[in-house]
Design a protein around this motif. Sequence first.
Motif, PDB file in Angstrom:
ATOM      1  N   LEU A   7       0.829  -1.205   0.000  1.00  0.00           N
ATOM      2  CA  LEU A   7       0.000   0.000   0.000  1.00  0.00           C
ATOM      3  C   LEU A   7       0.863   1.255   0.000  1.00  0.00           C
ATOM      4  O   LEU A   7       1.834   1.352   0.763  1.00  0.00           O
ATOM      5  N   GLY A   8       0.514   2.204  -0.851  1.00  0.00           N
ATOM      6  CA  GLY A   8       1.198   3.482  -0.906  1.00  0.00           C
ATOM      7  C   GLY A   8       0.534   4.480   0.027  1.00  0.00           C
ATOM      8  O   GLY A   8      -0.671   4.734  -0.081  1.00  0.00           O
ATOM      9  N   LEU A   9       1.298   5.043   0.949  1.00  0.00           N
ATOM     10  CA  LEU A   9       0.781   6.008   1.921  1.00  0.00           C
ATOM     11  C   LEU A   9       1.354   7.385   1.617  1.00  0.00           C
ATOM     12  O   LEU A   9       2.572   7.540   1.498  1.00  0.00           O
ATOM     13  N   GLY A  10       0.456   8.362   1.489  1.00  0.00           N
ATOM     14  CA  GLY A  10       0.893   9.705   1.141  1.00  0.00           C
ATOM     15  C   GLY A  10       0.157  10.780   1.897  1.00  0.00           C
ATOM     16  O   GLY A  10      -0.198  10.607   3.073  1.00  0.00           O
ATOM     17  N   GLY A  11      -0.120  11.882   1.200  1.00  0.00           N
ATOM     18  CA  GLY A  11      -0.693  13.056   1.838  1.00  0.00           C
ATOM     19  C   GLY A  11      -2.016  12.830   2.538  1.00  0.00           C
ATOM     20  O   GLY A  11      -2.319  13.512   3.527  1.00  0.00           O
ATOM     21  N   ALA A  12      -2.813  11.877   2.069  1.00  0.00           N
ATOM     22  CA  ALA A  12      -4.127  11.633   2.689  1.00  0.00           C
ATOM     23  C   ALA A  12      -4.004  11.256   4.153  1.00  0.00           C
ATOM     24  O   ALA A  12      -4.908  11.522   4.950  1.00  0.00           O
ATOM     25  N   THR A  13      -2.887  10.656   4.536  1.00  0.00           N
ATOM     26  CA  THR A  13      -2.720  10.239   5.930  1.00  0.00           C
ATOM     27  C   THR A  13      -2.601  11.422   6.882  1.00  0.00           C
ATOM     28  O   THR A  13      -2.769  11.263   8.087  1.00  0.00           O
ATOM     29  N   THR A  14      -2.314  12.617   6.352  1.00  0.00           N
ATOM     30  CA  THR A  14      -2.041  13.777   7.202  1.00  0.00           C
ATOM     31  C   THR A  14      -3.283  14.576   7.551  1.00  0.00           C
ATOM     32  O   THR A  14      -3.192  15.524   8.340  1.00  0.00           O
ATOM     33  N   PHE A  15      -4.432  14.210   6.995  1.00  0.00           N
ATOM     34  CA  PHE A  15      -5.665  14.956   7.259  1.00  0.00           C
ATOM     35  C   PHE A  15      -6.426  14.343   8.428  1.00  0.00           C
ATOM     36  O   PHE A  15      -6.669  13.125   8.455  1.00  0.00           O
ATOM     37  N   GLU A  16      -6.804  15.161   9.383  1.00  0.00           N
ATOM     38  CA  GLU A  16      -7.457  14.669  10.591  1.00  0.00           C
ATOM     39  C   GLU A  16      -8.753  13.920  10.299  1.00  0.00           C
ATOM     40  O   GLU A  16      -9.126  13.000  11.015  1.00  0.00           O
ATOM     41  N   ARG A  17      -9.446  14.301   9.234  1.00  0.00           N
ATOM     42  CA  ARG A  17     -10.725  13.661   8.934  1.00  0.00           C
ATOM     43  C   ARG A  17     -10.572  12.238   8.398  1.00  0.00           C
ATOM     44  O   ARG A  17     -11.563  11.502   8.304  1.00  0.00           O
ATOM     45  N   ALA A  18      -9.354  11.854   8.055  1.00  0.00           N
ATOM     46  CA  ALA A  18      -9.136  10.548   7.419  1.00  0.00           C
ATOM     47  C   ALA A  18      -9.032   9.443   8.470  1.00  0.00           C
ATOM     48  O   ALA A  18      -8.064   8.687   8.523  1.00  0.00           O
ATOM     49  N   ARG A  19     -10.047   9.321   9.313  1.00  0.00           N
ATOM     50  CA  ARG A  19      -9.996   8.393  10.445  1.00  0.00           C
ATOM     51  C   ARG A  19      -9.903   6.940   9.996  1.00  0.00           C
ATOM     52  O   ARG A  19      -9.151   6.150  10.556  1.00  0.00           O
ATOM     53  N   ARG A  20     -10.693   6.565   8.996  1.00  0.00           N
ATOM     54  CA  ARG A  20     -10.688   5.180   8.544  1.00  0.00           C
ATOM     55  C   ARG A  20      -9.312   4.804   7.994  1.00  0.00           C
ATOM     56  O   ARG A  20      -8.771   3.741   8.323  1.00  0.00           O
ATOM     57  N   LEU A  21      -8.745   5.680   7.164  1.00  0.00           N
ATOM     58  CA  LEU A  21      -7.411   5.434   6.618  1.00  0.00           C
ATOM     59  C   LEU A  21      -6.384   5.342   7.738  1.00  0.00           C
ATOM     60  O   LEU A  21      -5.496   4.477   7.714  1.00  0.00           O
ATOM     61  N   GLN A  22      -6.477   6.211   8.713  1.00  0.00           N
ATOM     62  CA  GLN A  22      -5.508   6.200   9.800  1.00  0.00           C
ATOM     63  C   GLN A  22      -5.578   4.909  10.605  1.00  0.00           C
ATOM     64  O   GLN A  22      -4.546   4.386  11.054  1.00  0.00           O
ATOM     65  N   ARG A  23      -6.767   4.353  10.768  1.00  0.00           N
ATOM     66  CA  ARG A  23      -6.880   3.047  11.420  1.00  0.00           C
ATOM     67  C   ARG A  23      -6.205   1.968  10.574  1.00  0.00           C
ATOM     68  O   ARG A  23      -5.551   1.062  11.104  1.00  0.00           O
ATOM     69  N   ALA A  24      -6.368   2.076   9.253  1.00  0.00           N
ATOM     70  CA  ALA A  24      -5.721   1.116   8.362  1.00  0.00           C
ATOM     71  C   ALA A  24      -4.201   1.214   8.479  1.00  0.00           C
ATOM     72  O   ALA A  24      -3.499   0.188   8.561  1.00  0.00           O
ATOM     73  N   VAL A  25      -3.671   2.429   8.494  1.00  0.00           N
ATOM     74  CA  VAL A  25      -2.223   2.634   8.595  1.00  0.00           C
ATOM     75  C   VAL A  25      -1.687   1.999   9.874  1.00  0.00           C
ATOM     76  O   VAL A  25      -0.643   1.325   9.871  1.00  0.00           O
ATOM     77  N   ALA A  26      -2.395   2.180  10.975  1.00  0.00           N
ATOM     78  CA  ALA A  26      -1.950   1.629  12.250  1.00  0.00           C
ATOM     79  C   ALA A  26      -1.954   0.109  12.256  1.00  0.00           C
ATOM     80  O   ALA A  26      -1.204  -0.514  13.010  1.00  0.00           O
ATOM     81  N   SER A  27      -2.788  -0.488  11.404  1.00  0.00           N
ATOM     82  CA  SER A  27      -2.944  -1.949  11.418  1.00  0.00           C
ATOM     83  C   SER A  27      -1.967  -2.691  10.513  1.00  0.00           C
ATOM     84  O   SER A  27      -1.897  -3.918  10.549  1.00  0.00           O
ATOM     85  N   LEU A  28      -1.198  -1.974   9.700  1.00  0.00           N
ATOM     86  CA  LEU A  28      -0.353  -2.622   8.696  1.00  0.00           C
ATOM     87  C   LEU A  28       0.889  -3.259   9.309  1.00  0.00           C
ATOM     88  O   LEU A  28       1.458  -2.726  10.266  1.00  0.00           O
ATOM     89  N   PRO A  29       1.341  -4.365   8.737  1.00  0.00           N
ATOM     90  CA  PRO A  29       2.655  -4.889   9.135  1.00  0.00           C
ATOM     91  C   PRO A  29       3.754  -3.961   8.631  1.00  0.00           C
ATOM     92  O   PRO A  29       3.530  -3.158   7.725  1.00  0.00           O
ATOM     93  N   ASP A  30       4.940  -4.084   9.202  1.00  0.00           N
ATOM     94  CA  ASP A  30       6.038  -3.193   8.813  1.00  0.00           C
ATOM     95  C   ASP A  30       6.394  -3.305   7.338  1.00  0.00           C
ATOM     96  O   ASP A  30       6.895  -2.349   6.746  1.00  0.00           O
ATOM     97  N   ASP A  31       6.157  -4.461   6.733  1.00  0.00           N
ATOM     98  CA  ASP A  31       6.497  -4.636   5.315  1.00  0.00           C
ATOM     99  C   ASP A  31       5.291  -4.471   4.395  1.00  0.00           C
ATOM    100  O   ASP A  31       5.320  -4.898   3.249  1.00  0.00           O
ATOM    101  N   GLY A  32       4.242  -3.796   4.884  1.00  0.00           N
ATOM    102  CA  GLY A  32       3.018  -3.687   4.095  1.00  0.00           C
ATOM    103  C   GLY A  32       2.810  -2.366   3.390  1.00  0.00           C
ATOM    104  O   GLY A  32       1.785  -2.185   2.725  1.00  0.00           O
ATOM    105  N   TYR A  33       3.752  -1.437   3.508  1.00  0.00           N
ATOM    106  CA  TYR A  33       3.522  -0.104   2.950  1.00  0.00           C
ATOM    107  C   TYR A  33       4.818   0.516   2.440  1.00  0.00           C
ATOM    108  O   TYR A  33       5.923   0.118   2.815  1.00  0.00           O
ATOM    109  N   VAL A  34       4.650   1.510   1.563  1.00  0.00           N
ATOM    110  CA  VAL A  34       5.730   2.407   1.167  1.00  0.00           C
ATOM    111  C   VAL A  34       5.219   3.837   1.293  1.00  0.00           C
ATOM    112  O   VAL A  34       4.011   4.077   1.312  1.00  0.00           O
TER     113      VAL A  34
END
Length: 254
Positions: free
Chosen positions: A170-197
Motif C-alpha cells: 500500500l502506498g501512503l501519502g498526503g491523505a494520511t495527514t488529514f485529521e478527517r481521514a480516520r478510517r485510513l488512519q486506522r488502516a495505517v496503524a494496522s499494517l505490518p512493517d512490510d506492508g507499505y511504502v
Amino acid sequence: MLIDAHCHLDFPDFDADREAVFERARAVGVTRFVVPGTTRPRWGRVLALGKREDVGVCLGLHPYFMDEHAPDDIEALAQWVDAHSEVVAVGECGIDARFDETLDAQWTFFDAQLRLAKARALPVVIHCVRANDRVAKRLRQLALPAGGLIHAFTGSPEQAHKFLDLGFTLGLGGATTFERARRLQRAVASLPDDGYVLETDSPDMPLAGHQGERNEPARVAEVCRRVAELRDQSEERVAAASTATARRLFNLSP
C-alpha cells in the motif's frame, strides 16, 4: 534514507526547477524516486529521468487520461517495456470510478496492463479510486506473480489487508495527514512493517497545511512523520521499513 515510491517528476510542473526539487528532497533524506508513466507521449520523458541513478521508472496508461489513449497504445506499451530493461513496473494504471463515462474503457486498458505485468513478471502500480473491492477481485482472479503497489491507498483496514493477502503493498501519502481521514488512519496503524511504502504523488495530493501548493518529494519526510505517529513507532523505523519494502517491490539497488 527515504524513497518517494510514486512521484510524477516528468510533469511540466517541474520544468522550471526540477534539479532544485531533487536537491530539496536530498536535503531531508529522500534519496531515491520512482516515477510512473501516465500516457504514451510522456514515456520518453519518464525514461529520460530513469537515466539518473536515483530514479526508477515505470511505464503505463493512467485511467485519468482516457481521452489521450489509443487502442494501439497497449501494443506499444508491451514493446517499450520489452525494449527498456530499466523499467521496474507496469503503471500507473487502474480504475477511477469517479469517471463513469469511461469506466468500460478503463477496465479494458487496466486488464490489458495487468496481463502484461503478469506475462513479464513485473509488479504493477495501481491507481484505484472508489473501486477497491472490484480491483481486489480482479487481482485475485489474475494472481500476478510480482504483486505491486496500490498507490495512494485511502480504504479501510479490511480492504488494506485484502490487498496485502493478494501480495500487494500500500502506498501512503498526503491523505494520511488529514485529521478527517480516520478510517485510513486506522488502516495505517494496522499494517505490518512490510506492508507499505511512502509516497507523495507529486505534484498532486498535497499534505494537510499545504493545500493549493505544488507537492514535491521532500514532503515524504512529513508523510513519514505522520505515519510514525499513527503507528506509534519512531520515524527511523518507519523510514527503514518503507525503504526496504520499496527496494524489494521495485527491485531497486541499494
